[in-house]
Each structure stands twice: as structure tokens, then as C-alpha cells.
Design an enzyme around this catalytic site. Structure first.
Site, PDB file in Angstrom:
ATOM      1  N   LYS A 152       0.835  -1.204   0.000  1.00  0.00           N
ATOM      2  CA  LYS A 152       0.000   0.000   0.000  1.00  0.00           C
ATOM      3  C   LYS A 152       0.869   1.253   0.000  1.00  0.00           C
ATOM      4  O   LYS A 152       1.884   1.320   0.699  1.00  0.00           O
ATOM      5  CB  LYS A 152      -0.911  -0.018   1.234  1.00  0.00           C
ATOM      6  CG  LYS A 152      -1.964   1.080   1.279  1.00  0.00           C
ATOM      7  CD  LYS A 152      -2.858   0.881   2.508  1.00  0.00           C
ATOM      8  CE  LYS A 152      -3.936   1.926   2.616  1.00  0.00           C
ATOM      9  NZ  LYS A 152      -4.793   1.705   3.813  1.00  0.00           N
ATOM     10  N   SER A 158      -9.709   2.214   2.736  1.00  0.00           N
ATOM     11  CA  SER A 158      -8.721   2.900   1.932  1.00  0.00           C
ATOM     12  C   SER A 158      -7.759   1.962   1.194  1.00  0.00           C
ATOM     13  O   SER A 158      -7.006   2.406   0.327  1.00  0.00           O
ATOM     14  CB  SER A 158      -7.893   3.829   2.830  1.00  0.00           C
ATOM     15  OG  SER A 158      -7.182   3.088   3.818  1.00  0.00           O
ATOM     16  N   SER A 184     -10.047  -0.524   6.863  1.00  0.00           N
ATOM     17  CA  SER A 184      -9.492  -0.263   5.533  1.00  0.00           C
ATOM     18  C   SER A 184      -9.000  -1.498   4.811  1.00  0.00           C
ATOM     19  O   SER A 184      -8.920  -1.498   3.580  1.00  0.00           O
ATOM     20  CB  SER A 184      -8.333   0.741   5.644  1.00  0.00           C
ATOM     21  OG  SER A 184      -8.812   2.037   5.889  1.00  0.00           O
TER      22      SER A 184
END
Length: 466
Positions: A77, A152, A176
Site C-alpha cells: 500500500k 482505503s 481499511s
């Protein structure tokens, strides 16, 4: 030769000599080149560095090293430090930032033989329930490019579900790395706080609850990745050892099924039905499922995600308030709203939210005195159109944009392990996730029950298959 996409199979092929890390990495890079332009799951692909890492893995194997993730391609990420790589948090403020070191989790992935192939998209500062940002735009759902995978960690989840990589490393401070996997049909695991060391890296807006989160296509790969990452490190004072694997039979575990996790929250009929079917199948296969009367768990009075959000807003204001005052236009408009709210909060309001978070952890711990696991929906709805922050209605009721996130954040504040497992499909064949929660430190209990659930549900009809 067609290489298997599962991490465990790929690593075994490399260790046995049936393949090698370079071949596995080249295949991943080819898949990314073909599939990523439509998804926008990866925002940076480091082909040359990845091939160099793969060659180093092959040399390490030749020298006799035992590497559990030998040659496995991983996406990280774009909020997690990877030494020497551009890591932006999806923000113009960090558009040119180069990480000075690996996060401990990345360091451990490489030590286990994994190959970092690129950075996966995130909402700005990982503070939004859809994956889009000012630098890279939106990530799209692998099953329908008109839908969002959520956020996210939508980039990591879409990269796994879209077949680009077998493993991805996300973060989770409110769901997330559980909600996006639930929306795209992957596995997302939020470990206990401290089970995987955090940092070095960016300061977190949500202090004291964020974790590194493995994302994979199945439970075996999730567990493989988790074991490579877990364990204390002196560089992270919050990191801690967790309980070893249990010998108890699955049938001896008391599993509480909670259709809305004790919250007054609407759930779409298709999601409720898919989760209900899955729970019935698990009970029929020998799981000791109980259905507590009334609301369960029993949370502190007044607890909602909204009541806890001042912590995120205040954290964003503390970190980026001065930059926002200088130039609000630098920020995603939705993040700008959060910073403005944070700047307007009083110290008492922030402290009240912090105290409520502590009460959440105590309340859940009390519930676990009578049950071993709690299960329910990961999200109250399936994926929604790309141009919206959230669905406009859930369960036939008008809802605010964050209503899709209601079932995940409390488990962050309680610091317990929680995993999202694909458990069926809802409208239009879109995936639905079953969330499995255990007491803090019982991460391996979650993974073991999830493996039982995955195997059991895979043997059912198409409506219940993960």
C-alpha cells in the site's frame, strides 16, 4: 508453464526448483501490464528493482536459505515505507517523497523471500472509505469497473482480487483492509494491535489503533503471510507476542452470530441473507453457533463510528492543519473537510472520543468472557458506484456516506483480531464478506476458524461459495 497464483503454491514451486523467483516475478509483471491499466490498483510498478530482488532470492535459495515466501510477488500500500521507493500517501504533500527505510513488515516480507513489485493505491492519508486521491485517481472494482472496491486499501485488495499479485500488504485503522476485500472477494486480516510491528513510517492520524494487514486470495496464503510478519520488534514498543496455535476442536469453540454486531444499523437484504446462509452452513458442519438475544455485543452507551471520528479528524489537523491553512487546494476535498473539522474540535471533545474508545475495548473484552468468537457481516452492503462516497440507501433507508463502514471500526478501537472472509454473493453476484472476531492476541484462533469456514463454504452451492 502456467504458474499458480496462490502464494503458497508459488513459493513451493520456487523452493523445489520447479520454477524460480525471476520467472514468477516476470509472470506477475506481465499480469500487471495487462490488467492494471483498467483497475488502477497499482500506482507504481518497480519492474527492474523487482527482478533484481527476484535474482537475489534465487541466489539465497541456492545458498541454502529456507524462504517461506520464496519469490512471491507482493504489492505494498502506498502509505507504507519501502526503502528508496516513492511513497506518497496519495497526497500532493508527499508527491516526491522517497522512503528512507523499509517498514519492519516490508523488511520481514523480504527476509522471507517475497518480492515487492509495486505500490498499491490508497485514499489520501488512508482516511476515506473509497480509493481515490489527487495524485492517482480512483481504483476500480475487478468485477465491474463502474464500481469502487471501497477504501482505503482498495488498491491492494483489487490487485489481489484482480489476479495481479497473490499477496498485498495494507493498513487498517477502521476497516481499511477488511471492507475492500469483502467488496472484491478477497481475504483481509486485521491482526491484534501490536501483533505485526508498525513503522518506521508516516505518522498516523488515528493514533494507537492502526495495524499492518495481510490481504490474500485465501486463508492459507493469509496465514502464511501473517506468520512471516508477526512477532515483537524492539523498534516498535507497541509490538507484542500473541498466543500460539490452539489444539481445541473447532466444535468446542462458542461462536456468537450477531447480524449487526449489536449496532442499530441497517443491512441490505442480500448481504443479510448471504451471511445468514453461511452461518447456517457452518453450524450444520459442526460449529457451535449461538445467537444471543437482544443486541450483542453490548457496547457503551452512545457508541457509533461518528462518536469516535474526532480522533481521526484531530489527528489529521495536528499533522496537516498548517499545510491546509496555507493551501487548502492541495488536499482531496473530502480530506479537507475532515481537517477543517479537526481544527474546530476542542480538547475535551477529542478526549471524550479517546475515552469512549477505551470503553469500547473493555466492553468487548467482557463479551469474550462467554464466547470464543463473534461473527457477522463485514459490511452492510455490497460495492457501489465509483463516483460516490457510499451508497445512498442501505436496507431501504437513506444513510450518510459512512454507513457502509459501520461494522469494522469498533474492533480497531478494541485492538482485537478481525478477518473478512468471502462467504457468498449478493445483488449482481457481488461478493459479501463474513467478519470473524476473537479476543486480543487470539489471531491464530481467527485464522484457524476462518480456514474451517472457507473449506466448509467452498463445498456448498454457488450462492454460498467464497
Amino acid at each position: 508453464m502456467t504458474l499458480p497464483l496462490r502464494a503458497m503454491a508459488q513459493a513451493e514451486a520456487v523452493r523445489s526448483g520447479r520454477s524460480n523467483a525471476r520467472a514468477v516475478t516476470e509472470a506477475a509483471l506481465a499480469r500487471i501490464a495487462a490488467g492494471n491499466p483498467a483497475l488502477n490498483a497499482l500506482v507504481a510498478v518497480h519492474a527492474e528493482q523487482a527482478l533484481d530482488e527476484a535474482d537475489a532470492v534465487d541466489r539465497r535459495l541456492a545458498a541454502g536459505e529456507n524462504l517461506p515466501l520464496a519469490g512471491v510477488p507482493v504489492a505494498v500500500k502506498d502509505t507504507i515505507w519501502v526503502a528508496g521507493r516513492r511513497v506518497t500517501q496519495g497526497s500532493r504533500l508527499f508527491a516526491d517523497f522517497r522512503a528512507p527505510a523499509d517498514a519492519i513488515a516490508v523488511e520481514r516480507l523480504r527476509r522471507a523471500g517475497a518480492v515487492v513489485v509495486g505500490m498499491a493505491n490508497s485514499s489520501e492519508f488512508a482516511c476515506k472509505g473509497v480509493t481515490t486521491n489527487p495524485l492517482f485517481g480512483p481504483t476500480r472494482h475487478p468485477m465491474d469497473l463502474n464500481l469502487t472496491p471501497g477504501g482505503s486499501s482498495g488498491g491492494p485488495a483489487a490487485a489481489v482480487a484482480g489476479g495481479l499479485v497473490p499477496l498485498a500488504l495494507g493498513t487498517d485503522a477502521g476497516g481499511s483492509s477488511r471492507r475492500p476485500p469483502a467488496h472484491v472477494g478477497a481475504v483481509g486480516f486485521k491482526p491484534s494491535f501490536g501483533a505485526i510491528p508498525y513503522g518506521p513510517g508516516f505518522a498516523e492520524p488515528f493514533v494507537g489503533i492502526a495495524v499492518m494487514a495481510p490481504i490474500a486470495a485465501d486463508i492459507a496464503d493469509t496465514a502464511l503471510m501473517f506468520e512471516a510478519l508477526a512477532g515483537p520488534d524492539p523498534r516498535d514498543p507497541d509490538s507484542a507476542a500473541i498466543a500460539p496455535a490452539e489444539e481445541r476442536p473447532i466444535a468446542s469453540l462458542t461462536v456468537a452470530y450477531s447480524p449487526a454486531f449489536g449496532l442499530d444499523a441497517p443491512v441490505d437484504d442480500d448481504v443479510r441473507d448471504a451471511v445468514e446462509r453461511a452461518v447456517e452452513v457452518l453450524a450444520g458442519a459442526g460449529a457451535r453457533v449461538v445467537r444471543p438475544e437482544g443486541r450483542f455485543p453490548h457496547w457503551p452507551a452512545g457508541v457509533t463510528e461518528t462518536a469516535l471520528m474526532p480522533l481521526q479528524h484531530a489527528g489529521l489537523a495536528a499533522l496537516y492543519g498548517e499545510a491546509f491553512r496555507r493551501d487548502p487546494g492541495l488536499f482531496d476535498p473530502d480530506i479537507a473537510v475532515q481537517i477543517e473539522r479537526g481544527l474546530s474540535l476542542s480538547g475535551a471533545e477529542v478526549a471524550a472520543a479517546q475515552l469512549l474508545g477505551v470503553d469500547v475495548g473493555r466492553a468487548l473484552a467482557a463479551q469474550f468472557s462467554s464466547v470464543d468468537l463473534i461473527v457477522g457481516p463485514t459490511t452492510p452492503c455490497a460495492a457501489w458506484p465509483l463516483d460516490r462516497l457510499g451508497p445512498e440507501t442501505i436496507g431501504g433507508q437513506p444513510v450518510p456516506p459512512r454507513a457502509h463502514a459501520v461494522f469494522t471500526p469498533l474492533f480497531n478501537h478494541a485492538k482485537v483480531p478481525a478477518l473478512s472472509l468471502p462467504c457468498g454473493t449478493g445483488r449482481g453476484g457481488l461478493p459479501v464478506g463474513l467478519q470473524i472476531v476473537a479476543p486480543r492476541g487470539m489471531d491464530r484462533r481467527v485464522l484457524r476458524f476462518a480456514a474451517f469456514a472457507e473449506e466448509t463454504l467452498a463445498g456448498c452451492g454457488p450462492e454460498s461459495q467464497p
